[in-house]
Each structure stands twice: as structure tokens, then as C-alpha cells.
Design an enzyme around this catalytic site. Structure first.
Site, PDB file in Angstrom:
ATOM      1  N   LYS A   3      27.880  37.474  39.940  1.00 48.91           N
ATOM      2  CA  LYS A   3      28.218  38.809  40.447  1.00 48.91           C
ATOM      3  C   LYS A   3      27.182  39.868  40.083  1.00 48.91           C
ATOM      4  CE  LYS A   3      33.178  38.550  41.207  1.00 48.91           C
ATOM      5  NZ  LYS A   3      33.553  37.187  40.763  1.00 48.91           N
TER       6      LYS A   3
ATOM      7  N   GLU B 164      36.336  48.551  43.035  1.00 48.65           N
ATOM      8  CA  GLU B 164      37.684  48.043  42.835  1.00 48.65           C
ATOM      9  C   GLU B 164      37.558  46.666  42.203  1.00 48.65           C
ATOM     10  OE1 GLU B 164      36.246  47.335  45.812  1.00 48.65           O
ATOM     11  OE2 GLU B 164      36.610  45.171  45.621  1.00 48.65           O
TER      12      GLU B 164
ATOM     13  N   SER C 249      28.954  28.795  39.751  1.00 51.29           N
ATOM     14  CA  SER C 249      28.958  30.258  39.888  1.00 51.29           C
ATOM     15  C   SER C 249      29.200  31.020  38.596  1.00 51.29           C
ATOM     16  CB  SER C 249      29.987  30.682  40.944  1.00 51.29           C
ATOM     17  OG  SER C 249      31.275  30.176  40.622  1.00 51.29           O
TER      18      SER C 249
HETATM   19  C1  LIG Z   1      34.260  36.295  41.525  1.00 52.16           C
HETATM   20  C2  LIG Z   1      33.895  34.879  41.334  1.00 52.16           C
HETATM   21  C3  LIG Z   1      33.916  33.951  42.393  1.00 52.16           C
HETATM   22  C4  LIG Z   1      34.418  34.275  43.761  1.00 52.16           C
HETATM   23  O1  LIG Z   1      33.723  35.275  44.436  1.00 52.16           O
HETATM   24  P1  LIG Z   1      32.719  34.942  45.635  1.00 52.16           P
HETATM   25  O2  LIG Z   1      32.394  36.266  46.199  1.00 52.16           O
HETATM   26  O3  LIG Z   1      33.438  34.045  46.589  1.00 52.16           O
HETATM   27  O4  LIG Z   1      31.541  34.261  45.049  1.00 52.16           O
HETATM   28  C5  LIG Z   1      33.486  32.651  42.152  1.00 52.16           C
HETATM   29  N1  LIG Z   1      33.081  32.267  40.920  1.00 52.16           N
HETATM   30  C6  LIG Z   1      33.046  33.124  39.883  1.00 52.16           C
HETATM   31  C7  LIG Z   1      32.585  32.629  38.555  1.00 52.16           C
HETATM   32  C8  LIG Z   1      33.452  34.457  40.046  1.00 52.16           C
HETATM   33  O5  LIG Z   1      33.429  35.292  38.997  1.00 52.16           O
END
Ligand SMILES: *Cc1c(COP(=O)(O)O)cnc(C)c1O
Length: 393
Positions: free
Chosen positions: A89, A111, A377
């Protein structure tokens, strides 16, 4: 056929900017300027420098040897979990705070649902010395106390949304109201590839650094820039958009989008938008969303807070509709077990969102020579209590 955005702000039939009249000047200012600003050499230089020295990029592309042996294929992990603040993010919030500065804004609003995007926003506001206001549903504030504490520690003001179900969509409404009332000095940082055009495209471009790096990292490791598969979880879709971005038009690269099935796609407790969603408008864009027959947005459910979103961004709606990406829904149980397996085979505890992507390894058979890149992610520290409760650790 193109899988990227067209000059009207649509991915196929999805996207656009369905916003109240009062918001038009703000969104239009951004739309007219974002590509120009992103193309400025000084913008690129500062963005790249911060990604390197502050976020810690490039994030490694790691060959997961034991996982690869177990599934008899070649698996690489894109280590977004190693970024500062623990997920992808931050790539977007760094980009947007620089954009806000170039537009002369003094105040940032956002938000947040689970608090991850709020923390990433509060982080870059502290970095740049900008005022930060985060709207969050009252229920979410109670559920996500550690992230609320982080935001406050970073100097942000957290304002509870007290209307409706007191969760994410109500926080979004409050943020939009704030933006309407403060059009001149305020930038609204949206946390995924959602919202009115140009947000989905702008966020995708900031996250595109992920696939830009995968290309040269694979060249070093495999002697080619393209994998056979890219696998990523999808909440709103930003980490997936970043991992797919430079491969969108190359159909030799197969894209797999992993959604949260929650307790099961048809249990009423799910967030599998591609299966359950219908066309509609959410957060100012036309996309797929989960809704009742009379068009009310339904509350999604997933064990992972980051996938607990009732829609997907317009890029993903288009990838689904055209069949460019294969969508797979993974239940809470499948995800939790995949997270445990990654921890014990590779010594990496993933965010539960990312665990969903790993569960695909049991659902889909890959060939021995396939190069499969899984976007990791985020890291699992924030989810430890969930893992503890689930596995009775
Ligand atoms: C917020 C988040 C997501 C989901 O958000 P996307 O916009 O779909 O990437 C996925 N993995 C992690 C670790 C997150 O913090």
C-alpha cells in the site's frame, strides 16, 4: 482488445467517474494533471528515490525452493511484505502524497476499513509534514485498535463514521463529504484501484513498479522477462494491478486473480465479487459489486480485513468479463492453511490477504517448467492474533 484504460477513463465498459456535481472540480483537477505531473522528471526522481531509500525497494523476487519442490513447479515470491509498513500500500501513498504536493494541497484525507490504508497514509503525511485526517467506521475503530493507535502515533486525526453500518462504506461517505467541503486545499488519497477516474489508473501506475521490477528480476534469474503465471489476491485490486500491469497486453502471461470466498461463495458470508457481483456503481465507478436485487450494497465477509470489500476495481471487472484473468475464490480455511504452509516451508508468515493467493497452489495444477510469480502483498504480523485464534497456537 486492450486491457488497459482508454482515454475516456474506461476499461471496456467499466470505470468512468459517476460523482456528485459538487465533487466534479476536485476530480477534474486531478484528471487534467495526473499524467503530466507523473511524467515530470523531478516527480519521477523523487518517487524513485523515496521508493528506494524509504520503502526499501526494489523488493526481492525470491525463488521459493521448498514450496516449488512440493508443488513441482517454479515458484517465485514478489516480496512486497518487506516494504516499510509491511505491504504494497505504501507504493501508492508515496505516489499520491507527491501528487498532492505538486497540486499545492496542504491537507490529506483518507478512508480506511481495517486501518492498513490509514496507516500507510498517516505514514507519508508524517514523512511530508502534512495534516492527515482518516475517516473510519466506529465499528472498525473498535475492531482495529492497534492500527488506530499507529495512526495516532503518526500524528493523524482519526474521525469515527457514526452513520449506517459504521464500517468502510460509511467512512468513504464521510471522506467524500469532507472533500466536497474542502475542494481547494485538500487531496483525498484513495487506497486501491477503485473510485472515480482517474484514481484506478493513477493507483495502478504507482503500483506498476511491482511488475516493472519483476521483469528485470526474472531476466536475471530465468533469462526472460515474462513468467507463465502471475498470481495475486484481489480486494479492491491494487496489488494485483501492480503485479499484472506490464503484462496486461501480453496474453502469453496468464493472470490469476484470487478473491476471498469467506465461509464459502454461497454461504452469504463471502467477498467473492466476480461470482456474486453484478454491474453497478460504487465509489464513483461502474464496476462489479455485490448488491441486493434492488441495488443495495451487501456487507461482504472475509477473515482477512483487506479482502473484505463488496466490489472490485474497474480494471478487474474488465479482466473478469473478458476472461483475461482467471478468477479463483478461496475460503477462509483454505487461506489459513496456505499461510501456515508458507510459514513452515519457507519461514515467511504472510498477511492473510496474501495467504489467499498461496492457496491457489492446491487448486490449480502447474507444469514442472512453469514460472509462477506469486505476489506476496504483505506480512503477517498484523494478523498474528487471527492465526493464534484459528490454529489455537
Ligand atoms: C489492503 C491489502 C490487500 C488488498 O488490497 P488490494 O488493493 O486488492 O491490493 C491485499 N494484501 C494486503 C497485505 C493488504 O494490506
Amino acid at each position: 482488445m486492450t486491457y488497459n484504460i482508454n482515454n475516456k477513463g474506461y476499461y471496456g465498459e467499466f470505470g468512468g467517474a459517476y460523482i456528485p456535481e459538487m465533487l466534479y472540480p476536485n476530480v477534474e483537477e486531478l484528471r487534467q494533471n495526473y499524467l503530466k505531473i507523473m511524467a515530470e522528471p523531478s516527480f519521477k526522481e523523487e518517487f524513485d528515490q523515496l521508493l528506494k531509500d524509504y520503502v526499501g525497494r526494489p523488493s526481492p523476487l525470491y525463488f521459493a525452493k521448498r514450496l516449488s519442490e512440493k508443488y513441482n513447479t517454479k515458484i517465485y515470491l514478489k516480496r512486497e511484505d518487506l516494504n516499510h509498513t509491511g505491504a504494497h500500500k505504501i507504493n501508492n501513498t508515496i505516489g499520491q502524497i507527491l501528487m498532492a504536493q505538486r497540486l499545492g494541497k496542504k491537507r490529506i484525507i483518507a478512508e480506511t476499513g481495517a486501518g492498513q490504508h490509514g496507516v500507510a497514509t498517516a505514514t507519508v503525511c508524517a514523512l511530508m509534514g502534512m495534516e492527515c485526517i482518516v475517516y473510519m467506521g466506529e465499528i472498525d475503530i473498535a475492531r482495529q485498535a492497534p492500527n488506530v493507535a499507529r495512526m495516532k502515533m503518526l500524528g493523524a486525526t482519526v474521525i469515527p463514521a457514526l452513520s449506517g453500518s459504521r464500517t468502510l462504506k460509511d467512512a468513504t461517505n464521510e471522506a467524500i463529504r469532507d472533500w466536497i467541503n474542502n475542494p481547494v486545499d485538500t487531496h483525498y488519497i484513495i487506497g486501491s484501484v477503485v473510485g472515480p477516474h482517474p484514481y484506478p489508473d493513477m493507483v495502478a501506475r504507482f503500483q506498476a513498479v511491482v511488475s516493472e521490477e519483476i521483469q528485470w528480476q526474472l531476466q536475471e534469474k530465468e533469462g526472460k522477462t515474462t513468467p507463465d503465471y502471475v498470481v495475486a489476491c484481489v480486494g479492491g485490486g491494487s496489488n494485483a494491478a501492480g503485479a499484472y500491469y506490464h503484462y496486461l497486453e501480453n496474453t502469453d502471461v496468464k493472470l490469476i486473480a484470487v478473491e476471498a470466498a469467506g465461509k464459502g461463495v454461497h454461504t452469504g458470508e463471502s467477498a467473492a465479487t466476480s461470482v456474486l457481483g453484478k454491474e453497478g456503481i460504487i465509489h464513483g465507478s461502474k464496476t462489479l459489486l455485490m448488491q441486493t436485487d434492488d441495488g443495495q450494497i451487501t456487507e461482504p465477509y472475509s477473515i482477512s480485513a483487506g479482502l473484505d470489500y463488496p466490489g472490485v476495481g474497474p480494471m478487474h471487472a474488465h479482466l473478469y468479463k473478458t476472461g483475461r484473468a482467471e478468477f479463483i475464490a478461496i475460503t477462509d480455511d483454505q487461506a489459513m492453511n496456505a499461510g501456515l504452509e508458507l510459514s513452515q516451508l519457507e519461514g515467511i508468515i504472510p498477511a492473510i490477504e496474501s495467504s489467499h493467493a498461496f492457496a491457489v497452489l492446491k487448486e490449480k495444477k502447474f507444469k514442472k517448467d512453469d514460472v509462477v510469480v506469486i505476489n506476496l502483498s504483505g506480512r503477517g504480523d498484523k494478523d498474528l492474533q487471527n492465526y493464534i485464534d484459528y490454529f489455537k497456537l
